[in-house]
Design a protein around this motif. Structure first.
Motif, PDB file in Angstrom:
ATOM      1  N   ASP A 275      -1.585   0.135 -10.986  1.00  0.00           N
ATOM      2  CA  ASP A 275      -1.744  -0.780  -9.838  1.00  0.00           C
ATOM      3  C   ASP A 275      -1.578  -2.243 -10.204  1.00  0.00           C
ATOM      4  O   ASP A 275      -1.903  -3.131  -9.413  1.00  0.00           O
TER       5      ASP A 275
ATOM      6  N   PRO B 156      -5.614   7.155  -7.653  1.00  0.00           N
ATOM      7  CA  PRO B 156      -6.756   6.465  -7.038  1.00  0.00           C
ATOM      8  C   PRO B 156      -6.464   5.076  -6.482  1.00  0.00           C
ATOM      9  O   PRO B 156      -7.379   4.404  -6.008  1.00  0.00           O
ATOM     10  N   PHE B 157      -5.210   4.607  -6.520  1.00  0.00           N
ATOM     11  CA  PHE B 157      -4.923   3.221  -6.185  1.00  0.00           C
ATOM     12  C   PHE B 157      -4.908   2.994  -4.678  1.00  0.00           C
ATOM     13  O   PHE B 157      -4.474   3.854  -3.917  1.00  0.00           O
ATOM     14  N   GLU B 158      -5.360   1.800  -4.263  1.00  0.00           N
ATOM     15  CA  GLU B 158      -5.346   1.431  -2.848  1.00  0.00           C
ATOM     16  C   GLU B 158      -4.217   0.463  -2.528  1.00  0.00           C
ATOM     17  O   GLU B 158      -3.673   0.488  -1.431  1.00  0.00           O
ATOM     18  N   LYS B 159      -3.873  -0.405  -3.468  1.00  0.00           N
ATOM     19  CA  LYS B 159      -2.747  -1.314  -3.279  1.00  0.00           C
ATOM     20  C   LYS B 159      -2.285  -1.814  -4.634  1.00  0.00           C
ATOM     21  O   LYS B 159      -2.994  -1.658  -5.647  1.00  0.00           O
TER      22      LYS B 159
ATOM     23  N   GLY C 135      -0.090   5.759  -0.842  1.00  0.00           N
ATOM     24  CA  GLY C 135      -1.459   5.285  -0.778  1.00  0.00           C
ATOM     25  C   GLY C 135      -2.465   6.320  -1.237  1.00  0.00           C
ATOM     26  O   GLY C 135      -3.636   5.993  -1.497  1.00  0.00           O
ATOM     27  N   ASN C 136      -2.022   7.563  -1.372  1.00  0.00           N
ATOM     28  CA  ASN C 136      -2.897   8.648  -1.829  1.00  0.00           C
ATOM     29  C   ASN C 136      -2.321   9.416  -3.006  1.00  0.00           C
ATOM     30  O   ASN C 136      -3.058   9.826  -3.897  1.00  0.00           O
TER      31      ASN C 136
ATOM     32  N   THR D 107       0.829  -1.209   0.000  1.00  0.00           N
ATOM     33  CA  THR D 107       0.000   0.000   0.000  1.00  0.00           C
ATOM     34  C   THR D 107       0.863   1.259   0.000  1.00  0.00           C
ATOM     35  O   THR D 107       0.370   2.356   0.273  1.00  0.00           O
TER      36      THR D 107
END
Length: 353
Positions: free
Chosen positions: A249, A299-302, A281-282, A188
């Motif tokens: 991602d 926009p990715f979270e992991k 993470g942001n 992340t």
């Protein structure tokens, strides 16, 4: 016989017989570990003196009665496996606010979160080189194709210190980590650090994107791209050659300008750079020689599992690479400044031996 003398002290050193009165002031401030993280028990001291304090649970400290003038403050975290000691020079008596200092961010240890480190300066031979070990052994190492040359050096302080690099000249000379053993799968946050020098672009196109280091598929239909640190011109609002960091991602999205951070500075060919690109993470952020040069929200979270290889080069450009590190811990301004100091050498590479 008695002696009586009145001395008016106006804030400057005053000699009274053989004694000296010196202006003093309090030093107060706040120590931060990460962007919003504080902890009690961090030691703040003036080295070689009795002035020391520890932070409270909010990270605040205060040193009382410190002699005016320039002095060094040393910050010593309790957890030295994760953080490093840092020193800051302050001018006591002229600090910001009411005898205070701005918040100090403590950098991470250069080993904390480190997954892979390709130390090209440690290859240890001159001439063509075909393999570089991952000194942290998380990956299977990097194969070098096209007989790139090892050599070139810089010296500094008139000492025998030598820094060498692998020189890539054109698209036929490149490096590949064919099996990175999933070092970024599921993370992340991560960071990519390089020490390099770009000498020239080998084509005359008005628009280009030249990969320096990237985990990418070079355009196949089933790409699982993750990142590319590149030189761009004519795209992503880069009118002149600039460093850029593209991110995806691993799900098949392309490395597009909307998820890229582009340096606000023009690339200087023949100049040695320490570059740090990081995702927290942001947002993705890019630093050149310890200074932030751009940031973009993504926009990715992991990062999803990706089977793409990590490539060095494979483009029509000439550049020299001294150091490459990949970490799974996001880094920030304090880390960039601290790490840049470990690479500071003003003299550029002198070329292939």
């Amino acid at each position: 016989i008695s002696y009586y003398e009145v001395v008016e002290f106006m804030g400057k050193d005053v000699e009274l017989n053989k004694a000296t009165l010196t202006e003093t002031a309090d030093i107060s401030g706040r120590i931060m570990l990460r962007d919003e993280s504080t902890v009690a028990g961090i030691v703040v001291r003036v080295p070689g003196s009795s002035w020391n304090a520890t932070t409270d649970s909010l990270g605040f400290y205060k040193l009382e009665g410190v002699p005016a003038g320039k002095t060094t403050l040393q910050v010593v975290p309790a957890d030295l496996t994760r953080f490093v000691k840092v020193e800051h020079e302050v001018n006591v008596g002229t600090l910001a606010g009411a005898n205070g200092v701005d918040s100090v961010m403590v950098p991470l240890s250069m080993e904390y979160g480190l997954r892979s480190w390709w130390f090209f300066n440690g290859v240890g031979k001159e001439g063509p080189v075909d393999f570089v070990n991952d000194s942290r052994s998380w990956t299977a190492g990097m194969s070098l194709y096209g007989n790139p040359e090892y050599g070139g050096f810089v010296s500094y302080d008139e000492a025998s210190n030598v820094v060498s690099a692998v020189h890539f000249k054109g698209a036929s000379q490149f490096g590949v980590v064919e099996d990175d053993r999933g070092i970024l799968d599921g993370v992340t946050g991560f960071a990519v650090e390089v020490v390099l020098q770009v000498d020239k672009i080998l084509d005359t196109a008005a628009t280009y994107r030249k990969n320096l280091v990237g985990k990418l598929g070079f355009g196949s239909e089933d790409d699982q791209n993750v990142f590319s640190l590149a030189v761009v011109k004519g795209e992503c609002s880069a009118d002149k050659p600039s460093f850029a960091f593209f991110m995806a991602d691993g799900s098949g999205d392309s490395l597009s300008c909307k998820n890229a951070v582009v340096s606000k500075n023009s690339l200087e060919f023949g100049k040695r750079y320490y570059l740090m690109a990081t995702w927290n993470g942001n947002a993705v952020s890019l630093y050149e020689n310890g200074k932030k040069v751009g940031e973009t929200d993504v926009p990715f979270e992991k990062i999803l599992p990706s089977e793409e290889s990590i490539f060095v080069g494979k483009e029509s450009l000439e550049f020299s690479l001294e150091d490459l590190r990949i970490s799974v811990e996001p880094l920030n301004e304090a880390d960039a400044e601290f790490r840049n100091k470990s690479h500071e050498i003003e003299t550029p590479f002198l070329g292939t031996i």
